[in-house]
Design an enzyme around this catalytic site. Structure first.
Site, PDB file in Angstrom:
ATOM      1  N   HIS A 266     -21.452 -93.904  42.374  1.00 50.98           N
ATOM      2  CA  HIS A 266     -21.836 -92.898  41.376  1.00 50.98           C
ATOM      3  C   HIS A 266     -23.242 -92.421  41.681  1.00 50.98           C
ATOM      4  O   HIS A 266     -24.080 -93.213  42.114  1.00 50.98           O
ATOM      5  CB  HIS A 266     -21.788 -93.496  39.959  1.00 50.98           C
ATOM      6  CG  HIS A 266     -21.678 -92.454  38.914  1.00 50.98           C
ATOM      7  ND1 HIS A 266     -22.776 -91.796  38.427  1.00 50.98           N
ATOM      8  CD2 HIS A 266     -20.601 -91.929  38.309  1.00 50.98           C
ATOM      9  CE1 HIS A 266     -22.359 -90.910  37.539  1.00 50.98           C
ATOM     10  NE2 HIS A 266     -21.063 -90.962  37.440  1.00 50.98           N
ATOM     11  N   ASP A 322     -13.262 -94.059  37.041  1.00 49.32           N
ATOM     12  CA  ASP A 322     -11.961 -93.719  37.617  1.00 49.32           C
ATOM     13  C   ASP A 322     -11.239 -94.938  38.165  1.00 49.32           C
ATOM     14  O   ASP A 322     -10.035 -94.890  38.397  1.00 49.32           O
ATOM     15  CB  ASP A 322     -12.131 -92.681  38.740  1.00 49.32           C
ATOM     16  CG  ASP A 322     -12.377 -91.303  38.172  1.00 49.32           C
ATOM     17  OD1 ASP A 322     -11.915 -91.060  37.054  1.00 49.32           O
ATOM     18  OD2 ASP A 322     -13.019 -90.485  38.846  1.00 49.32           O
TER      19      ASP A 322
END
Ligand code: ACO
Length: 386
Positions: A266, A322
């Protein structure tokens, strides 16, 4: 003239002021309007969170009731939108369908631009936002029925936002535990500061175009595998791995080829994404209470997270939202290509909150560039070129 600053991927560049959500990427914390995401999942509902994101305050019971009634009233999608969808290829990805269908809504509620008075009328903007949030689940569910040759199941005004979606895709009123899981997932996905799709909202919204273009653009941005599309990729990866024993070999091969591990990494979090932690705990809890099975994919996911974190954690690369959302939806029996559309249904609330915030203090986005092309070339007519 001094060369402008260039930050690839705009890393570290503040594109706006915002009071909607906040991430502490080192501590692994996320809040919406100052409320910790874990508290919202524990005590709130998607409907309340959507209104909190749009208006900035926890609503009164009366305001929440009115918003909820509005969502239920506006779930119906015009028959003509269904006619457009009828001509879309059933093999197409549901994100492509959603992109087209949401953009087409704008043609039935024509408003090419917003007047100054409309931009300042927050009630008007809320009403526009509510109609989009209400209709996106209906569109996704209509497609889920139509692509298998079935008639769409009309929305039920008696069910919550999450329960109604599960009802429309399955034809059965959902187990309340499943409706609660989906509601929690919608809350977790509703907002996440200035990510790629939300940035696209700011850019598109800053031209004063209508919200259907704004949300259509954001859906297209979310679809990519580096963003929302990663949740489908995670399930495909776990299927490909096939067994807990093969996790190590799969990681060896991906890392040797410098391929990314889907659902990891991320830009902002340098630790585990708090949403991944909540989703994993939720799955463990549901499995221990018999609401979910502990499937092979879930076991592979747990081992994958353990081994991938061992290898990538020291670089600040950890599981993101996710990684577990796809596994959870898979456990609920939802098809993999609906994972990203469900993400979009949830994120519509955050997108529209940012759209409203942008309009309140708008200036068109017009960045600059570092030009790397030729300077003064001599034009040669085509007949004289060798
Ligand atoms: N697997 C292996 N290595 C990774 C991963 C990963 N998932 N993510 C980043 N890295 C490595 C890169 O290879 C790079 O290594 P290097 O410095 O040795 O070249 C380094 O970490 C930095 O990676 P970038 O791609 O430059 O990081 P960036 O901040 O630009 O990208 C992103 C963030 C897109 C999320 C990235 O981590 C990624 O591609 N992850 C996989 C896709 C994914 O899960 N996306 C969902 C993100 S969450 C969301 O959008 C809802």
């Amino acid at each position: 003239m001094a060369e402008p600053n260039f930050a690839p991927g705009l890393e570290g560049v503040a594109a706006t002021h915002s009071s909607i959500s906040n991430i502490d990427g080192v501590a692994g914390l996320l809040s919406y309007r100052g409320f910790a995401i874990a508290d919202l999942v524990a005590y709130s509902s998607f409907e309340e969170v959507a209104l909190l994101l749009l208006d900035g305050v926890l609503p009164s019971a009366a305001d929440l009731g009115e918003f909820d009634r509005g969502l239920r009233t506006h779930r119906q999608v015009k028959y003509n939108v269904r006619e457009i969808m009828k001509y879309m290829p059933v093999t197409g990805h549901p994100m492509d369908m959603l992109h087209c269908a949401v953009a087409s809504l704008g043609m039935f509620y024509p408003q090419q631009e917003l007047s100054d008075a409309e931009r300042e009328n927050t009630l008007h903007l809320d009403a526009m936002a509510m109609r989009i949030i209400a209709r996106m689940p209906t569109i996704v569910a209509m497609w889920e029925q139509m692509r298998f040759g079935n008639d769409p199941i009309p929305p039920s005004p008696d069910l919550s936002h999450a329960a109604n979606f599960l009802y429309m895709i399955s034809g059965r009123e959902p187990d309340p535990a499943f409706a609660k899981i989906l509601d929690s997932c919608l809350i977790l996905h509703a907002e996440h500061t200035i990510n790629a799709s939300t940035f696209s909202v700011l850019v598109t919204g800053s031209t004063l175009t209508n919200p259907y273009h704004v949300i259509g653009g954001a859906i297209g941005t979310l679809a990519g595998p580096l963003h929302g599309g990663a949740n489908q990729k995670v399930i495909e990866m776990l299927e490909e791995i096939g067994s807990v024993q093969r996790v190590g070999a799969y990681l060896d091969e991906r890392m040797a080829n410098k391929d990314k591990i889907w659902g990891f990494g991320h830009r902002v979090y340098k630790t585990r994404d708090p949403r991944a932690a909540i989703l994993k705990d939720m799955m463990e809890d549901l499995a221990s209470h018999g609401h979910l099975r502990h499937s092979r994919l879930f076991e592979i996911a747990i081992e994958m997270e353990r081994q991938a974190t061992e290898r990538l954690g020291p670089k600040g690369i950890h599981a993101n939202v996710d990684f577990y959302s796809g596994v959870l939806y898979h456990e609920m029996g939802i098809k993999a290509d609906l994972f990203t559309p469900i993400f979009a249904m949830a994120r519509s609330a955050g997108w529209l909150a940012h759209w409203r915030e942008q309009l309140a203090d708008n200036r068109i986005f017009r960045p600059t560039q570092v030009y790397t092309g030729e300077q003064r070339q001599h034009y040669v007519p085509v007949a004289q070129r060798s």
